[in-house]
Design an enzyme around this catalytic site. Structure first.
Site, PDB file in Angstrom:
ATOM      1  N   ASP A 184     -22.597  -6.228 -14.025  1.00 35.60           N
ATOM      2  CA  ASP A 184     -23.969  -6.702 -14.159  1.00 35.60           C
ATOM      3  C   ASP A 184     -24.751  -5.820 -15.142  1.00 35.60           C
ATOM      4  O   ASP A 184     -24.648  -4.587 -15.088  1.00 35.60           O
ATOM      5  CB  ASP A 184     -24.627  -6.674 -12.773  1.00 35.60           C
ATOM      6  CG  ASP A 184     -26.002  -7.297 -12.745  1.00 35.60           C
ATOM      7  OD1 ASP A 184     -26.103  -8.494 -13.046  1.00 35.60           O
ATOM      8  OD2 ASP A 184     -26.964  -6.580 -12.420  1.00 35.60           O
ATOM      9  N   GLU A 240     -21.949  -8.696 -18.457  1.00 34.58           N
ATOM     10  CA  GLU A 240     -23.232  -9.351 -18.690  1.00 34.58           C
ATOM     11  C   GLU A 240     -24.046  -8.415 -19.571  1.00 34.58           C
ATOM     12  O   GLU A 240     -24.325  -7.277 -19.186  1.00 34.58           O
ATOM     13  CB  GLU A 240     -23.981  -9.620 -17.393  1.00 34.58           C
ATOM     14  CG  GLU A 240     -25.299 -10.353 -17.652  1.00 34.58           C
ATOM     15  CD  GLU A 240     -26.310 -10.203 -16.518  1.00 34.58           C
ATOM     16  OE1 GLU A 240     -27.177 -11.086 -16.411  1.00 34.58           O
ATOM     17  OE2 GLU A 240     -26.257  -9.216 -15.775  1.00 34.58           O
TER      18      GLU A 240
END
Length: 501
Positions: A184, A240
């Site tokens: 993330d 990401e």
């Protein structure tokens, strides 16, 4: 060739997928029960959103313990049972890992404050959710940094003990059998240590110049990636990247850092413009000519494909799916796309669950806006619209309990028809030999995208009129009309033609 290069992944938003214990929240019991559904659909990889113990301020992206299962989702035994069944169904599992920050109630924050970023005086940096990125902590007599919500405290990756902790976490889950990680906001791990103020653009919005993509972040990613591969050679590592610069996004998969990175310039476009989609396919080919792009039109952070891009038109939704599953790259289907799910509708701030939407609403109210005006701003910012409980094609409800999120779904499309389309397309994709083939041709004619990969010609007609293909081969997917040796492709149809048959 690596296994994931031919795979199709399916994002499971854990809270909303399937509730096995009927408490209104998705869990591992429900996910295990639905593995035959996913096998029938034809996907061979799942990406699971966070399922760790959490304050649930940001729906699990505020982790309180990296090596456990939140009781919302079940027990570690439930997780292990699910993993065994996934392996039996030949489905690989990658999990979200959130190393940018922990929840403020993580034991590290109390026992190891040196694991976090502190400042004696705040600068002008804003959280990505809005408001100051610094909050005062009386015990430390300093401000801690949080690039997202104030309950999500950013880790100090300048401290080698943080890396040591992270490696233990990665080893733990690899030993539990996971096949990879989706990291993330991985480019946010370092900040400019001088903490200069960020500039603003002409609209008065902050440019996050000094709080992401900073010196040292790629060395950290290289160490994390190398550790994963040393422990499991065929691990799949997804990043990401919080950036809209494709070259910057692509740079995080250079030199064997991450395997792939998400390109939101392609995946999160707000309006359907065929040339924009085509141009981004071309740009990805330039930036990622020796690597695999990612292909997606939805995720838990945006409005649903059917509502946002297809504007409730089932044919458009199918055509976007056709493009995503046949273009060069690794596709990621967001749960619910395969049944044509649409956005949730909210009528009150009390129905919001997403911190981003709630915080936008509260800031608007604090600035003196009316309830109606603030609700409109919150609705525009909330990610809840795409997080509603899954509607299954067989009609079985997500849960017999009260769902964790209370918005109402827009009128659903024909779930069975959409599911059958996805299933047929995924079956063809699995059987045909084109998944890793390069483009021999990639062109846009009017509103029609065409490309050749291996022996197949793929045609996606986004236009409002018929499209003619001269002297084509045998149609192996989709329907066409014939005029002699010519194929006539109807509007909003996708067709695959075997040029060697």
């Amino acid at each position: 060739m690596r296994w994931f290069e031919k795979s199709v992944f399916y994002e499971v938003y854990m809270k909303s997928f399937c509730d096995g214990n009927q408490d209104g929240v998705g869990d591992f019991i429900g996910l295990k029960e639905r593995l035959p559904y996913l096998r029938k659909l034809g996907v061979n990889g799942l990406w699971l959103t966070p399922f760790y113990p959490s304050m649930q301020v940001d729906n699990g992206y505020d982790v309180s313990d990296y090596k456990a299962i939140d009781p919302l989702y079940g027990t570690m035994d439930d997780f292990r049972d699910f993993m065994k069944e996934a392996k039996r169904n030949e489905i690989k599992i990658i999990i979200d890992i959130v190393f940018n920050h922990t929840a403020i109630n993580h034991k590290w924050f109390k026992e190891h404050p040196e694991y976090y970023v502190w400042k004696t005086k705040p600068n002008n940096w804003e959280s990505f959710f809005g408001g100051s990125a610094f909050t005062f902590h009386a015990k430390q007599n300093a401000y801690y940094y949080h690039s997202f919500a104030k309950e999500q405290v950013d880790l100090n990756w300048g401290n080698p003990d943080v890396m040591a902790e992270a490696k233990q976490i990665l080893r733990f889950w690899l030993e539990e059998g996971v096949d990879g990680f989706r990291f993330d906001v991985i480019n946010n791990l370092t900040v400019d240590k001088a903490f200069p103020d960020n500039p603003f653009d002409q609209k008065g919005e902050m440019i996050h110049q000094y709080d992401r993509n900073q010196r040292g972040v790629k060395a950290i990613i290289a160490e994390l990636s190398g550790f994963c591969r040393a422990n499991k050679g065929d691990v799949f590592l997804v990043g990401e990247i919080s950036s809209d610069n494709l070259d910057e996004i692509a740079s995080y998969s250079e030199n064997h850092l991450l395997d792939v990175t998400f390109n939101f310039n392609f995946g999160s476009i707000e309006n359907l413009h065929v040339k924009e989609i085509f141009d981004e396919l071309v740009r990805m080919e330039v930036a990622l000519s020796d690597r695999m792009p990612t292909l997606f039109f939805g995720s838990h952070d945006m409005g649903r494909l059917m509502s946002r891009l297809a504007l409730q038109n089932r044919m458009v939704a199918k055509l976007l799916a056709f493009l995503m599953l046949t273009a060069r790259g690794i596709p990621f289907i967001y749960n619910g796309e395969e049944v044509g799910m649409r956005n949730q509708i909210f009528q009150s701030i009390d129905e919001f669950r997403d911190v981003q939407g709630v915080q936008a609403y509260e800031l608007a109210r604090a600035q003196g806006l009316s309830e109606k005006e603030a609700l409109k701003i919150g609705t525009e910012k909330t990610r809840d619209v795409g997080r509603g409980p899954l509607v299954f094609a067989d009609g079985k409800p997500f849960s017999k309990g009260k769902p964790w999120i209370l918005g109402r779904l827009e009128t659903a499309t024909d779930a069975t028809d959409m599911f059958q389309f996805y299933s047929r397309l995924l079956k063809f994709r699995k059987e045909a030999d084109f998944q890793t083939r390069p483009y021999e041709k990639l062109v846009l004619e009017g509103e029609t995208i065409q490309f050749i990969r291996g022996r197949y010609l793929f045609v996606a007609n986004f236009g409002a009129t018929d499209f003619l293909i001269k002297e084509a081969g045998v149609v192996v997917f989709g329907d066409v009309k014939r005029n002699g040796n010519n194929c006539i492709i109807s509007p909003l149809c996708g067709v695959v033609i075997d040029l060697e048959a």
